[in-house]
Design an enzyme around this catalytic site. Structure first.
Site, short mmCIF file in Angstrom:
data_model
loop_
_atom_site.label_atom_id
_atom_site.label_comp_id
_atom_site.label_asym_id
_atom_site.label_seq_id
_atom_site.Cartn_x
_atom_site.Cartn_y
_atom_site.Cartn_z
N HIS A 41 0.73 -1.30 0.07
CA HIS A 41 0.11 -0.07 0.04
C HIS A 41 0.97 1.28 -0.03
O HIS A 41 0.21 2.24 -0.34
CB HIS A 41 -1.19 -0.02 1.02
CG HIS A 41 -0.47 0.14 2.50
ND1 HIS A 41 -0.17 -0.95 3.41
CD2 HIS A 41 -0.02 1.59 3.07
CE1 HIS A 41 0.42 -0.40 4.38
NE2 HIS A 41 0.28 1.01 4.49
N ASP A 71 0.10 -7.46 1.38
CA ASP A 71 0.51 -6.10 1.44
C ASP A 71 1.91 -6.09 1.57
O ASP A 71 2.76 -5.29 2.42
CB ASP A 71 -0.01 -5.65 2.75
CG ASP A 71 0.10 -4.27 2.94
OD1 ASP A 71 0.30 -3.52 1.81
OD2 ASP A 71 0.01 -3.47 3.99
N SER A 147 4.60 2.30 7.97
CA SER A 147 4.41 1.01 7.12
C SER A 147 5.68 0.75 6.32
O SER A 147 6.24 1.29 5.41
CB SER A 147 3.16 1.50 6.23
OG SER A 147 2.07 1.67 6.97
#
Length: 294
Positions: A41, A71, A147
């Site tokens: 993402h 992901d 992230s």
């Protein structure tokens, strides 16, 4: 934990993804020739990707492979002799073990937070809608920009890739176990994508009538109903139709779409599967041959 940061910190980069869905995040260099892991993402939809090292150097990055189902994504920086992290094993983690999260939250380079492993074996819904298995739950504080960063054990080895936090929750953060990340990364480096099997239909998890469920000796009163059949796909060729209910595959009980996703790995592509379905004709066992996705 100082040792852990010193060992891994230089290998954690700040990623800038420019484009329609661009943003910022973190990544972990795992090879001296510039290969790094990050979250899907973080880089999905980006027209241009670059990465900045802790020493201030900035490099363009090429997207090697992207797997939204877990992901995870692999990038490669232009250059060589990069600092890189040693990878550990998430299978050896224990609840209560100390870990540190290293990333670039809110644009602050090489930030480290400490916590413990709160739980193991969690599942997390990916942006693609599939469940990611064997997720690590930790209370090491994460913020936007973390992230794709590293979750590191006390010996300075990466045991997870930080991926998500629960909004408005205190101390609920998640990382993809490094064992899963390594497997996906190797597939992305080899093929550019992770191959999976598909049956050619859209489905939904439904509740079965309680009496019917007991009669079928099912632990959970749920199954998967076909809501749309792709013309010419495996399910269509097998004669299954909209409204049919899938109860099992190769005698393995199917309670949900997630159960089906777990079964449809690359290893079953081209293999004849016996699918137990319930429809207007009663219970049937039908042979279906999955195809590779794409």
């Amino acid at each position: 934990m100082t040792q852990a940061f010193e060992a891994v910190g230089p290998a954690v980069v700040h990623i800038l993804a420019e484009g329609p869905r661009g943003g910022t995040g973190s990544g972990v260099l795992y090879a001296p020739d510039g290969y790094l892991m990050t979250n899907s993402h973080v880089v999905s939809g980006a027209a241009h990707i670059s990465a900045k090292l802790t020493d201030g150097r900035q490099f363009s990055a090429a997207l090697i492979g992207n797997d939204s189902a877990t992901d995870l994504a692999v990038l490669r920086l232009e250059g060589d002799q990069f600092p890189y992290a040693q990878l550990g094993s998430s299978a050896n983690l224990r609840v209560g073990q100390l870990v540190v999260a290293i990333g670039n939250p809110l644009g602050f380079q090489a930030t480290v937070t400490a916590g413990i492993v709160s739980a193991l074996g969690r599942t997390l819904r990916s942006p693609a809608g599939r469940l990611i298995e064997s997720v690590i739950q930790t209370d090491a504080a994460l913020n936007p920009g973390n992230s794709g960063g590293a979750l590191v054990d006390g010996s300075g080895r990466v045991v997870g890739i930080n991926t998500a936090m629960i909004g408005q929750a205190q101390g609920l953060c998640f990382a993809i176990g490094i064992d899963t990340a390594i497997d996906v990364t190797m597939r992305l480096m080899r093929d550019g994508r992770v191959k999976r099997a598909v049956l050619g239909f859209a489905g939904q998890t439904i509740m079965l009538d309680a009496r019917l469920s007991r009669g079928l000796h099912r632990i959970n009163p749920t199954a998967v109903q076909i809501v749309e059949v792709i013309a010419g796909g495996p399910v269509d060729r097998a004669g299954l139709q909209k409204g049919d209910v899938i109860l099992a595959v190769d005698d393995q009980t199917i309670h949900s779409i997630d159960d089906l996703h777990r079964y449809l790995t690359a290893e079953v592509v081209g293999r004849s599967l016996v699918v137990t379905v319930m429809n207007k004709n009663g219970l049937q066992r039908v042979t279906v041959t999955p195809e590779a996705d794409g």
